[in-house]
Design an enzyme around this catalytic site. Sequence first.
Site, PDB file in Angstrom:
ATOM      1  N   GLU A   1     -51.824 -37.406 -31.908  1.00 31.50           N
ATOM      2  CA  GLU A   1     -50.720 -38.227 -32.503  1.00 31.50           C
ATOM      3  C   GLU A   1     -49.822 -38.389 -31.121  1.00 31.50           C
ATOM      4  OE1 GLU A   1     -48.366 -36.137 -35.715  1.00 31.50           O
ATOM      5  OE2 GLU A   1     -50.521 -36.065 -36.817  1.00 31.50           O
TER       6      GLU A   1
ATOM      7  N   ARG B   1     -38.202 -42.258 -35.680  1.00 31.47           N
ATOM      8  CA  ARG B   1     -39.535 -42.142 -34.678  1.00 31.47           C
ATOM      9  C   ARG B   1     -40.722 -42.756 -35.447  1.00 31.47           C
ATOM     10  NH1 ARG B   1     -38.663 -41.264 -29.729  1.00 31.47           N
ATOM     11  NH2 ARG B   1     -40.485 -39.797 -29.324  1.00 31.47           N
TER      12      ARG B   1
ATOM     13  N   ARG C   1     -50.126 -33.671 -31.295  1.00 30.97           N
ATOM     14  CA  ARG C   1     -50.779 -32.762 -31.638  1.00 30.97           C
ATOM     15  C   ARG C   1     -52.501 -33.355 -32.025  1.00 30.97           C
ATOM     16  NH1 ARG C   1     -47.259 -31.484 -37.042  1.00 30.97           N
ATOM     17  NH2 ARG C   1     -47.177 -33.766 -37.773  1.00 30.97           N
TER      18      ARG C   1
ATOM     19  N   ARG D   1     -41.258 -14.771 -38.034  1.00 28.44           N
ATOM     20  CA  ARG D   1     -41.298 -13.534 -38.959  1.00 28.44           C
ATOM     21  C   ARG D   1     -41.935 -12.483 -38.229  1.00 28.44           C
ATOM     22  NH1 ARG D   1     -45.556 -16.756 -41.461  1.00 28.44           N
ATOM     23  NH2 ARG D   1     -44.355 -17.722 -42.896  1.00 28.44           N
TER      24      ARG D   1
ATOM     25  N   TYR E   1     -35.234 -36.167 -43.673  1.00 29.38           N
ATOM     26  CA  TYR E   1     -36.538 -35.689 -43.341  1.00 29.38           C
ATOM     27  C   TYR E   1     -36.911 -34.885 -44.558  1.00 29.38           C
ATOM     28  CZ  TYR E   1     -39.443 -33.152 -39.851  1.00 29.38           C
ATOM     29  OH  TYR E   1     -40.393 -32.512 -39.103  1.00 29.38           O
TER      30      TYR E   1
ATOM     31  N   ASP F   1     -39.586 -33.350 -47.247  1.00 33.71           N
ATOM     32  CA  ASP F   1     -41.027 -32.842 -47.643  1.00 33.71           C
ATOM     33  C   ASP F   1     -41.378 -33.515 -48.610  1.00 33.71           C
ATOM     34  OD1 ASP F   1     -41.317 -31.383 -45.348  1.00 33.71           O
ATOM     35  OD2 ASP F   1     -40.608 -29.587 -46.166  1.00 33.71           O
TER      36      ASP F   1
ATOM     37  N   ARG G   1     -36.949 -25.502 -40.064  1.00 31.90           N
ATOM     38  CA  ARG G   1     -37.872 -25.647 -40.859  1.00 31.90           C
ATOM     39  C   ARG G   1     -38.909 -24.534 -40.795  1.00 31.90           C
ATOM     40  NH1 ARG G   1     -39.161 -30.639 -42.815  1.00 31.90           N
ATOM     41  NH2 ARG G   1     -41.492 -30.716 -42.256  1.00 31.90           N
TER      42      ARG G   1
HETATM   43  N1  UDP Z   1     -41.815 -27.442 -33.398  1.00 31.41           N
HETATM   44  C1  UDP Z   1     -41.941 -26.933 -32.203  1.00 31.41           C
HETATM   45  N2  UDP Z   1     -43.174 -26.656 -31.898  1.00 31.41           N
HETATM   46  C2  UDP Z   1     -44.340 -26.833 -32.672  1.00 31.41           C
HETATM   47  C3  UDP Z   1     -44.175 -27.323 -33.815  1.00 31.41           C
HETATM   48  C4  UDP Z   1     -43.001 -27.707 -34.367  1.00 31.41           C
HETATM   49  O1  UDP Z   1     -41.104 -26.743 -31.596  1.00 31.41           O
HETATM   50  O2  UDP Z   1     -45.533 -26.299 -32.049  1.00 31.41           O
HETATM   51  C5  UDP Z   1     -40.587 -28.026 -33.889  1.00 31.41           C
HETATM   52  C6  UDP Z   1     -40.354 -29.327 -33.603  1.00 31.41           C
HETATM   53  O3  UDP Z   1     -38.864 -29.456 -33.428  1.00 31.41           O
HETATM   54  C7  UDP Z   1     -40.644 -30.298 -34.699  1.00 31.41           C
HETATM   55  C8  UDP Z   1     -40.101 -29.275 -35.952  1.00 31.41           C
HETATM   56  O4  UDP Z   1     -40.602 -27.999 -35.487  1.00 31.41           O
HETATM   57  O5  UDP Z   1     -40.086 -31.404 -34.929  1.00 31.41           O
HETATM   58  C9  UDP Z   1     -40.664 -29.268 -37.301  1.00 31.41           C
HETATM   59  O6  UDP Z   1     -42.108 -29.227 -37.197  1.00 31.41           O
HETATM   60  P1  UDP Z   1     -43.078 -29.533 -38.251  1.00 31.41           P
HETATM   61  O7  UDP Z   1     -44.168 -29.227 -38.043  1.00 31.41           O
HETATM   62  O8  UDP Z   1     -42.423 -29.094 -39.599  1.00 31.41           O
HETATM   63  O9  UDP Z   1     -42.958 -31.074 -38.381  1.00 31.41           O
HETATM   64  P2  UDP Z   1     -43.815 -32.322 -39.224  1.00 31.41           P
HETATM   65  O10 UDP Z   1     -44.975 -31.751 -39.541  1.00 31.41           O
HETATM   66  O11 UDP Z   1     -43.063 -32.860 -40.249  1.00 31.41           O
HETATM   67  O12 UDP Z   1     -44.014 -33.294 -38.207  1.00 31.41           O
END
Ligand code: UDP
Length: 365
Positions: free
Chosen positions: A300, A249, A280, A176, A348, A350, A172
């Site tokens: 969270e 989860r 976060r 880059r 999962y 979006d 996801r």
């Molecule tokens: N992820 C990570 N480090 C970060 C942010 C995300 O390893 O700092 C990984 C983690 O496995 C997470 C996935 O990327 O479950 C998807 O993150 P995203 O932010 O897309 O998740 P959401 O916002 O849907 O909770």
Amino acid sequence: MKRYDYLIVGAGLYGAVMAHELTGKGKSCLVIDRRAHIAGNIYCEEVEGIQVHKYGAHIFHTSNKKIWDYVNQFAEFNHYINSPVAVYKDELYNLPFNMNTFSRMWNIRTPQEAKEMIAKQVKESGITEPKNLEEQALSLGGRDVYEKLIKGYTEKQWGRDCKELPAFIIKRLPFRFTYDNNYFNDRYQGIPIGGYTAIVGKLLEGSDVRTGTDYFEFRRENPEIAEKIIFTGMIDEYFEYKLGALEYRSVRFETEVLDTDNYQGNAVVNYTERDVPYTRIIEHKHFEFGTQPKTVISREYSSEWSVGMEPYYPVNDEKNNALFARYRELAAKEENVIFGGRLGNYKYYDMDKVIEAALEAAGEL
Ligand code: UDP
């Protein structure tokens, strides 16, 4: 009680798009939701003049112009671009993984240097065909990026070892080699001015809506309420967990109003080390460039779901996907019931994908 063409279970995004499309075709819809409010997990509540994303931050992004035009009928979007910051111990990095991240990590400047460093670390890991999230992450970014920015965060978020998680989760996120902190690769992005709840309110115009209504009780009392049912709750709960429970989860939010106008200088700050208990901190006002005198933050905490908690993320590993496939077979035999949304499809998703799926399903109806 009146009889409807459709009973829509769940007033979240999927149910609301379905309701809008179906009422637009002259069908009558009753939308019910267990919670006391509409909008499911995109529900926003105003606190201190700030739209607070009560069930976790939602940033709308899509590359599908049709979907972008569709949501823009119901709200104007601002120019927010998601650029989270990651804190690892006393180090601070930009996300997603890009030249800003790499230059900070290795004190380098050019894409060539970053690529060489990553190639060296990937070679040391010996991975050629990634089979799980850990191997996928190592082969994309090497050991330093994995250990500082991915491993701790992912294991906190999913409560599972990175070797036991599917690789697609990490795909996801962009990797880059430009100095570009935009978390998404999508063409369109933003936050709706006035919050998400108003969008769902507009989508539900023309439908009857009853919040605080549990489907399973309601069905017992009103078995003949509608011709067809659109069910967006948990598919395993619908079938009374008869094949076993799917894993989800959950997230617990600790939300505080602070007497400062700017707490962390960014909407999203990830805490990527294992020892910090939350994943976060969201500072909601920065999603809308807020200038209010106070601020609202949410920490969270991720946990395994159990009955009585809110399910957020399906755990799409092999075991759970296999169980879901069996539930889907049952669902296919369930006459006049359509399963949809993140929980009904155990996916999962979006937000743009939810809308796309709902429009497709409504079209078929
Ligand atoms: N992820 C990570 N480090 C970060 C942010 C995300 O390893 O700092 C990984 C983690 O496995 C997470 C996935 O990327 O479950 C998807 O993150 P995203 O932010 O897309 O998740 P959401 O916002 O849907 O909770």
